[in-house]
Enzyme design. Structure first.
Site, PDB file in Angstrom:
ATOM      1  N   CYS A  36       0.860  -1.181   0.000  1.00 10.94           N
ATOM      2  CA  CYS A  36       0.000   0.000   0.000  1.00 10.94           C
ATOM      3  C   CYS A  36       0.899   1.235   0.000  1.00 10.94           C
ATOM      4  O   CYS A  36       1.798   1.349   0.834  1.00 10.94           O
ATOM      5  CB  CYS A  36      -0.900  -0.003   1.236  1.00 10.94           C
ATOM      6  SG  CYS A  36      -1.860   1.515   1.437  1.00 10.94           S
ATOM      7  N   CYS A  38       0.307   3.307   3.627  1.00 11.55           N
ATOM      8  CA  CYS A  38       0.806   2.843   4.933  1.00 11.55           C
ATOM      9  C   CYS A  38       1.923   1.805   4.842  1.00 11.55           C
ATOM     10  O   CYS A  38       2.508   1.457   5.857  1.00 11.55           O
ATOM     11  CB  CYS A  38      -0.344   2.283   5.771  1.00 11.55           C
ATOM     12  SG  CYS A  38      -0.994   0.703   5.169  1.00 11.55           S
ATOM     13  N   CYS A  69      -7.171  -1.103   1.408  1.00  6.46           N
ATOM     14  CA  CYS A  69      -6.145  -1.608   2.315  1.00  6.46           C
ATOM     15  C   CYS A  69      -6.797  -1.824   3.677  1.00  6.46           C
ATOM     16  O   CYS A  69      -7.446  -0.924   4.210  1.00  6.46           O
ATOM     17  CB  CYS A  69      -4.999  -0.608   2.411  1.00  6.46           C
ATOM     18  SG  CYS A  69      -3.773  -1.042   3.667  1.00  6.46           S
ATOM     19  N   CYS A 122      -5.184   0.876   6.435  1.00  3.89           N
ATOM     20  CA  CYS A 122      -5.416   2.329   6.434  1.00  3.89           C
ATOM     21  C   CYS A 122      -6.669   2.745   5.679  1.00  3.89           C
ATOM     22  O   CYS A 122      -7.028   3.923   5.697  1.00  3.89           O
ATOM     23  CB  CYS A 122      -4.203   3.063   5.884  1.00  3.89           C
ATOM     24  SG  CYS A 122      -3.923   2.795   4.118  1.00  3.89           S
ATOM     25  N   CYS A 150      -8.272  -5.991  -9.541  1.00  5.04           N
ATOM     26  CA  CYS A 150      -7.924  -4.973 -10.523  1.00  5.04           C
ATOM     27  C   CYS A 150      -7.525  -3.723  -9.738  1.00  5.04           C
ATOM     28  O   CYS A 150      -8.378  -3.051  -9.154  1.00  5.04           O
ATOM     29  CB  CYS A 150      -9.134  -4.728 -11.416  1.00  5.04           C
ATOM     30  SG  CYS A 150      -8.810  -3.664 -12.815  1.00  5.04           S
TER      31      CYS A 150
END
Length: 187
Positions: free
Chosen positions: A83, A86, A132, A135, A155
């Site tokens: 991510c 984070c 995510c 976060c 995707c």
């Protein structure tokens, strides 16, 4: 077919029944997120400074990048995708495949708990939004048209990802869409 109770109908009073209003709101309001807090959070001011405008738009405003323009669409290096907000590990290059959709696609998660799913009714369509799980950053969408063994296609927007190459430089993530070092995106 919906039937009104005897007496004045919603049409007679000029108002829609509450359940119809709720359905319309769901259809045109976007994702139905039930999770309001995340284990990791950052002030919006910090994210605006740390992320590129595109990264901020995609991850914080649920935007999307244009098809076939993302940094990781054709990326083939071995490693882990994280991510960009984070630094949480999300996908392995082992599960990446070319779906032809124009966005990086993965058939499996690094860990089942890496990503949270929510119904997304934006644009009058039903899709499954991926975020995510640490976060809440918007990543992309999940579809059921991927390859075996999972049949899933995550995707994902390149702008929501940072890449950490496998091998001797494993301690350092790279990628102009934001390298993850100490949980921060390098610009």
């Amino acid at each position: 077919m919906y039937r009104f109770k005897q007496g004045l109908s919603a049409a007679d009073t000029g108002r829609l029944p509450a359940n119809i209003v709720l359905l319309l709101l769901l259809l045109f309001s976007g994702a139905c997120r039930s999770k309001k807090t995340w284990p990791v959070s950052f002030p919006q001011e910090e994210l605006r400074k740390r992320l590129t405008p595109k990264q901020f738009h995609v991850t914080q405003e649920r935007g999307t990048e244009s098809a076939f323009t993302g940094e990781f669409t054709y990326h083939k290096d071995e490693g882990t995708y994280h991510c960009v907000v984070c630094g949480a590990p999300l996908f392995s290059s082992d599960s990446k495949f070319d779906s032809g959709s124009g966005w990086p696609s993965f058939f499996d998660l690094l860990k089942e708990e890496s990503v949270s799913l929510a119904d997304d009714f934006s644009y009058g369509l039903h899709r499954v939004e991926t975020t995510c799980s640490q976060c809440g950053a918007h990543l992309g969408h999940l579809f059921d048209d991927g390859p075996k063994p999972t049949g899933k296609r995550y995707c994902i927007n390149s702008a929501s990802l940072a890449f950490q190459a496998a091998g001797p430089d494993e301690g350092r993530a790279s990628g102009s869409s934001g390298a993850v070092t100490s949980g921060k995106a390098d610009l």
